[in-house]
Design a protein around this motif. Structure first.
Motif, PDB file in Angstrom:
ATOM      1  N   ARG A  10      32.492  38.109  79.248  1.00 35.45           N
ATOM      2  CA  ARG A  10      32.473  38.368  80.686  1.00 35.45           C
ATOM      3  C   ARG A  10      33.229  37.246  81.390  1.00 35.45           C
ATOM      4  O   ARG A  10      32.892  36.070  81.214  1.00 35.45           O
ATOM      5  CB  ARG A  10      31.024  38.413  81.192  1.00 35.45           C
ATOM      6  N   ARG A  13      31.143  34.671  83.637  1.00 29.67           N
ATOM      7  CA  ARG A  13      30.031  33.950  83.053  1.00 29.67           C
ATOM      8  C   ARG A  13      30.384  33.241  81.743  1.00 29.67           C
ATOM      9  O   ARG A  13      29.838  32.198  81.431  1.00 29.67           O
ATOM     10  CB  ARG A  13      28.908  34.983  82.801  1.00 29.67           C
ATOM     11  N   ASP A  14      31.321  33.818  80.973  1.00 31.53           N
ATOM     12  CA  ASP A  14      31.471  33.372  79.583  1.00 31.53           C
ATOM     13  C   ASP A  14      32.694  32.536  79.288  1.00 31.53           C
ATOM     14  O   ASP A  14      32.862  32.094  78.156  1.00 31.53           O
ATOM     15  CB  ASP A  14      31.523  34.600  78.651  1.00 31.53           C
ATOM     16  N   ARG A  16      33.810  29.532  79.532  1.00 34.38           N
ATOM     17  CA  ARG A  16      33.721  28.257  78.817  1.00 34.38           C
ATOM     18  C   ARG A  16      33.079  28.410  77.448  1.00 34.38           C
ATOM     19  O   ARG A  16      33.544  27.815  76.474  1.00 34.38           O
ATOM     20  CB  ARG A  16      32.994  27.212  79.670  1.00 34.38           C
ATOM     21  N   ILE A  17      32.034  29.224  77.378  1.00 32.28           N
ATOM     22  CA  ILE A  17      31.401  29.428  76.069  1.00 32.28           C
ATOM     23  C   ILE A  17      32.397  30.094  75.109  1.00 32.28           C
ATOM     24  O   ILE A  17      32.536  29.687  73.954  1.00 32.28           O
ATOM     25  CB  ILE A  17      30.120  30.301  76.200  1.00 32.28           C
ATOM     26  N   HIS A  20      34.782  27.607  73.840  1.00 25.91           N
ATOM     27  CA  HIS A  20      34.175  26.772  72.801  1.00 25.91           C
ATOM     28  C   HIS A  20      34.106  27.514  71.457  1.00 25.91           C
ATOM     29  O   HIS A  20      34.318  26.926  70.408  1.00 25.91           O
ATOM     30  CB  HIS A  20      32.772  26.315  73.228  1.00 25.91           C
ATOM     31  N   GLU A 104      25.404  38.492  75.045  1.00 29.61           N
ATOM     32  CA  GLU A 104      23.985  38.560  75.415  1.00 29.61           C
ATOM     33  C   GLU A 104      23.293  39.720  74.711  1.00 29.61           C
ATOM     34  O   GLU A 104      22.268  39.558  74.087  1.00 29.61           O
ATOM     35  CB  GLU A 104      23.798  38.740  76.932  1.00 29.61           C
TER      36      GLU A 104
END
Lengths: 163, 163
Positions: A10, A13-14, A16-17, A20, A104
């Motif tokens: 997303r 929301r996502d 940066r994750i 990584h 999620e």
């Protein structure tokens, strides 16, 4: 060949994750990351920029149907509900391997279609941490060197050095 | 006792990454996380909620002066510029240990004051991935069990099971 699939990206929301996840996949020896969810140009660009600077051939591709990817591959889905990864590591091949991380909400089909559902600890999971530890075990802590990188960091006890 | 220090938390930008740092720290056996940067109640609450549900005693504390924390401890700062962690793992004690992760901009003092600056690969780093792999090596893949958790996941090859 080791590839990674990141489910359900997303943009808001996502970012940066997901970045990584990519950094980990690349540093520990994967050659490509696929992702589902929202197509995100800026995310793709930051991944490509890193490979461009630090070397190696690491690709990123947005896909809409992950099921085709699973065909003919050993698929390891990392989930906090899975079997203890330490018990099956010696069965996991280094070739033709797809490692899947959520997202999620992971569809039930992913659990069913994966060759292995594996937990790196059965505690609330970081998909980044789980991928890192799983890949580290997979490659037995032997990491690629990226000798073609424009920027090459030289390990240093007290500073920032470059080759 | 293993503790973790997360430097320079920013409420808007870092909440999810910081939470992943915590999940990793807790699952691999740290007992406490300190963080600098912006104090963030909602971040603290989500960390406490996880320990409340899944067990163990994992604390979180916001601090303003990290230098006091370093005193009398072995301090391992994880950075992509550091020495190869694989070469020094056998020197790192399991007790009185503080593991430090950045933060976009890590002050030079952190490099100077740390006992070890270690890289988990010298590639662009995920602090989450680096912490996970470092701690996995540190505890030799022996993870805490959290037997007091209200929710306890039972490892499963094909689904979601609980004790």
């Amino acid at each position: 060949m080791i590839e990674v699939l990141r489910l359900g990206h997303r943009i808001q929301r996502d970012k940066r994750i997901s970045t990584h996840v990519d950094l980990v996949a690349r540093s520990f020896g994967a050659s490509k990351i696929y992702y589902t969810g929202q197509k995100d140009k800026s995310y793709e660009e930051s991944v490509n920029r890193i490979s461009g600077e630090f070397g190696g051939k690491f690709e990123i591709e947005h896909i809409t149907n992950f099921k085709n990817l699973f065909k003919g591959k050993t698929v390891v889905h990392l989930t906090m509900y899975g079997e203890d990864f330490r018990k099956v590591m010696d069965k996991i091949p280094l070739d033709n391997l797809l490692i899947v991380v959520g997202g999620e909400k992971v569809l039930w089909e992913v659990y069913e279609m994966s060759t292995y559902n594996l937990g790196v600890t059965n505690q609330p999971h970081s998909e980044v941490g789980a991928l890192a530890v799983f890949m580290d075990h997979l490659v037995k802590s032997k990491y690629p060197e990226f000798k073609d990188g424009k920027v090459r960091v030289k390990p240093s006890a007290k500073g920032k050095e470059f080759y």
